[in-house]
Design a protein around this motif. Structure first.
Motif, PDB file in Angstrom:
ATOM      1  N   ALA A   1      13.445   8.902  -9.661  1.00 48.35           N
ATOM      2  CA  ALA A   1      12.512   9.496 -10.621  1.00 48.35           C
ATOM      3  C   ALA A   1      12.928  10.912 -11.015  1.00 48.35           C
ATOM      4  N   VAL A   2      13.365  11.709 -10.036  1.00 52.17           N
ATOM      5  CA  VAL A   2      13.697  13.111 -10.309  1.00 52.17           C
ATOM      6  C   VAL A   2      15.010  13.232 -11.070  1.00 52.17           C
ATOM      7  N   SER A  44       8.805   4.477 -12.237  1.00 50.86           N
ATOM      8  CA  SER A  44       8.427   3.723 -11.048  1.00 50.86           C
ATOM      9  C   SER A  44       9.260   2.443 -10.972  1.00 50.86           C
ATOM     10  N   TYR A  45       9.522   2.027  -9.733  1.00 50.50           N
ATOM     11  CA  TYR A  45      10.389   0.867  -9.518  1.00 50.50           C
ATOM     12  C   TYR A  45       9.771  -0.065  -8.483  1.00 50.50           C
ATOM     13  N   SER A  46      10.030  -1.358  -8.653  1.00 53.04           N
ATOM     14  CA  SER A  46       9.526  -2.367  -7.725  1.00 53.04           C
ATOM     15  C   SER A  46      10.457  -2.459  -6.516  1.00 53.04           C
ATOM     16  N   PHE A  56       0.839  -1.195   0.000  1.00 59.19           N
ATOM     17  CA  PHE A  56       0.000   0.000   0.000  1.00 59.19           C
ATOM     18  C   PHE A  56       0.878   1.250   0.000  1.00 59.19           C
ATOM     19  N   PHE A  57       1.951   1.201   0.765  1.00 54.14           N
ATOM     20  CA  PHE A  57       2.865   2.334   0.855  1.00 54.14           C
ATOM     21  C   PHE A  57       3.534   2.613  -0.483  1.00 54.14           C
ATOM     22  N   VAL A 114       4.504   5.803  -5.474  1.00 48.18           N
ATOM     23  CA  VAL A 114       4.619   5.854  -6.936  1.00 48.18           C
ATOM     24  C   VAL A 114       3.551   6.761  -7.531  1.00 48.18           C
ATOM     25  N   LEU A 115       2.329   6.644  -7.013  1.00 47.33           N
ATOM     26  CA  LEU A 115       1.230   7.465  -7.523  1.00 47.33           C
ATOM     27  C   LEU A 115       1.490   8.946  -7.292  1.00 47.33           C
ATOM     28  N   GLU A 116       1.996   9.291  -6.103  1.00 47.13           N
ATOM     29  CA  GLU A 116       2.284  10.696  -5.802  1.00 47.13           C
ATOM     30  C   GLU A 116       3.409  11.228  -6.686  1.00 47.13           C
TER      31      GLU A 116
END
Length: 508
Positions: A469-470, A352-354, A145-146, A151-153
């Motif tokens: 990501a950045v 995004s990464y697992s 969930f975290f 990732v969504l944010e």
């Protein structure tokens, strides 16, 4: 001449007192580290160095035998500050029960965080909520969930905000610290309550509230004003009279508590259902059934928000300030991401990464860790001494005294990190390209012993996801590059005074 003769006795007395204080200060400073004056102790030196408190205490501790100094000395107690790993281990582990948070510390924060939170509880209450929290943090459901929400944010909020600035012809200046703080609010409230505050703009979750910043502002004011009590000797008087900062604090706390209580009451009325996999929902359903004390739930969730939000935003702000002037470190991060992209067949533009991919980011992990070595989010930590004791270096501490370890100073100790202790070198954490852990007593950024931070792993997950990501997409250009920004202790955190102004450039 007549006036001089009249004033001469006063001038002579003043000069004599000055010499006495100076000689007393020098004599005592050889054994304690801090210049100590009769009656007023280290207060004159504290006032002189308040604007550079952390660097001042680092200098003093560096010159002290065994890197330990006396802050205050009386017949009954000695307040001690240390940068010695042996003393940190003794206080945080070996003699843990003798060094709780203590009323002197918790009394400043209890109005906001209550008596049951992680930061304000000791003894049986702390052990009970620690056990409950530890269980929930380690469930795969909560971890998934975290990561999903982080990732969504990043994809729906952070990258669009930075991307808009990068393509704008006006080349706007953004406050990166403010952006990370807003992102931290969005993520922490989502994780705590499954509620989207939309502090960074826009909405994308099913469970949302108005993004009007009222709660964010109230929470920021409440934490700042609560921690300001540590340096305000008259706060209890102002609280009793409901004046000034204490009046504002009471109003801010009321706003925060009403917001949180409303969510908790709604969840209790639904029998603990309705939130999903957020921290509050999982906390309410424990091994012993449903925990339905609204006050307990509020204390626990507010402490969770403080831990989840501030560490991330503070550490990342310092990281991007450090990395922005070091293209060789950016290059190594990009090479690591390229290697992961090739191994996992990721397309360009996938940010995004697992969990598995994040675990392979050893250089990014080292960069984050090295950042917090030099600029720890919580630079100092104190414990109360319950009973008379003798520390491993021979320092005698009395009942009701305070022992503080200075993580900021420890990161700058040659005895711990070598002659290059002031250099920013992520490589010091790597062995054959693999991240190497260090003793938490030498690196107490996430505390140590039984009170070691439960959220350490998810904090790294969050920060590594954001850094990857950045940096993969943007170059962060810091305004006034090359100058060290002034820092301050805000809400117990080491933040940038005035924020961190940057411009954003799309990486080619």
């Amino acid at each position: 001449m007549v006036i001089f003769l009249k004033l001469f006795p006063c001038l002579l007395i003043t000069f004599t007192i000055y010499l006495y204080f100076q000689s007393s200060a020098k004599k005592i400073s050889k054994s304690t580290g801090f210049k100590t004056y009769p009656l007023v102790g280290i207060l004159p030196e504290l006032l002189k160095n308040h604007h550079r408190f952390l660097d001042w205490t680092t200098e003093v501790l560096t010159d002290c035998p065994r890197n330990t100094a006396i802050l205050r000395c009386s017949r009954k107690a000695k307040d001690v500050m240390t940068a010695n790993p042996l003393l940190v281990e003794y206080m945080a582990k070996t003699n843990f029960d003798n060094y709780p948070k203590g009323h002197q510390f918790t009394s400043h924060l209890v109005d906001l965080f209550g008596k049951s939170g992680l930061f304000t509880s000791d003894g049986k209450m702390w052990k009970m909520q620690r056990k409950t929290t530890s269980h929930e943090f380690n469930t795969n459901t909560f971890k998934n969930f975290f990561l999903e929400n982080v990732v969504l944010e990043i994809e729906k909020r952070l990258l669009p905000v930075l991307g808009a600035a990068a393509v704008s012809k006006s080349c706007p200046v953004l406050d990166l610290q403010d952006i990370f703080q807003r992102l931290g609010f969005d993520i922490s409230f989502k994780m705590a309550f499954n509620v989207d505050l939309a502090c960074l703009g826009g909405t994308h979750h099913e469970s949302t509230v108005a993004g009007d910043e009222v709660i964010m502002t109230a929470y920021q004011d409440a934490t700042k004003l609560s921690t300001n009590r540590f340096i305000s000797p008259l706060w209890k008087v102002k609280k009793f009279l409901n004046l000034g900062s204490e009046k504002r604090l009471r109003e801010s706390i009321t706003t925060v508590h009403e917001f949180v209580d409303k969510i908790i009451r709604s969840r209790i009325n639904k029998g603990g259902r309705g939130g999903g996999d957020d921290f509050l929902s999982r906390l309410m359903i424990s091994a012993n059934g449903i925990i339905n004390s609204p006050e307990f739930l509020r204390d626990m969730t507010l402490a969770f928000i403080l831990a989840a939000k501030d560490t991330m935003s503070t550490a990342l702000t310092w990281l991007f300030w450090l990395v922005s002037s070091r293209p060789e470190i950016q290059h190594k991060i990009l090479m690591e991401l390229e290697s992961i992209r090739i191994r996992y067949h990721k397309n360009i533009g996938e940010y995004s990464y697992s969990y598995e991919q994040l675990r392979e980011m050893h250089y990014i992990h080292a960069t984050i860790t090295e950042t917090m070595r030099l600029y720890p989010p919580v630079p100092i930590e104190s414990r109360a001494c319950l009973n008379d004791d003798v520390l491993p270096d021979g320092t005698v501490v009395g009942k009701n005294s305070t022992v503080t370890y200075n993580a900021y100073a420890m990161g700058r100790m040659e005895s711990i990190w070598g002659k290059n202790c002031y250099e920013f070198r992520p490589e010091r954490w790597l062995q054959d390209g693999v991240f190497r852990q260090e003793s938490p007593y030498r690196y107490p950024i996430f505390h140590a012993g039984p009170r070691i931070c439960l959220g350490k792993d998810i904090a790294y997950i969050q920060m590594k996801s954001i850094v990857a990501a950045v940096i993969d997409r943007f170059e962060i250009k810091v305004q006034k590059e090359g100058t060290c920004p002034e820092h301050m202790l805000s809400s117990l955190m080491l933040t940038f005074k005035g924020g961190l102004p940057v411009t954003i450039v799309e990486r080619k």
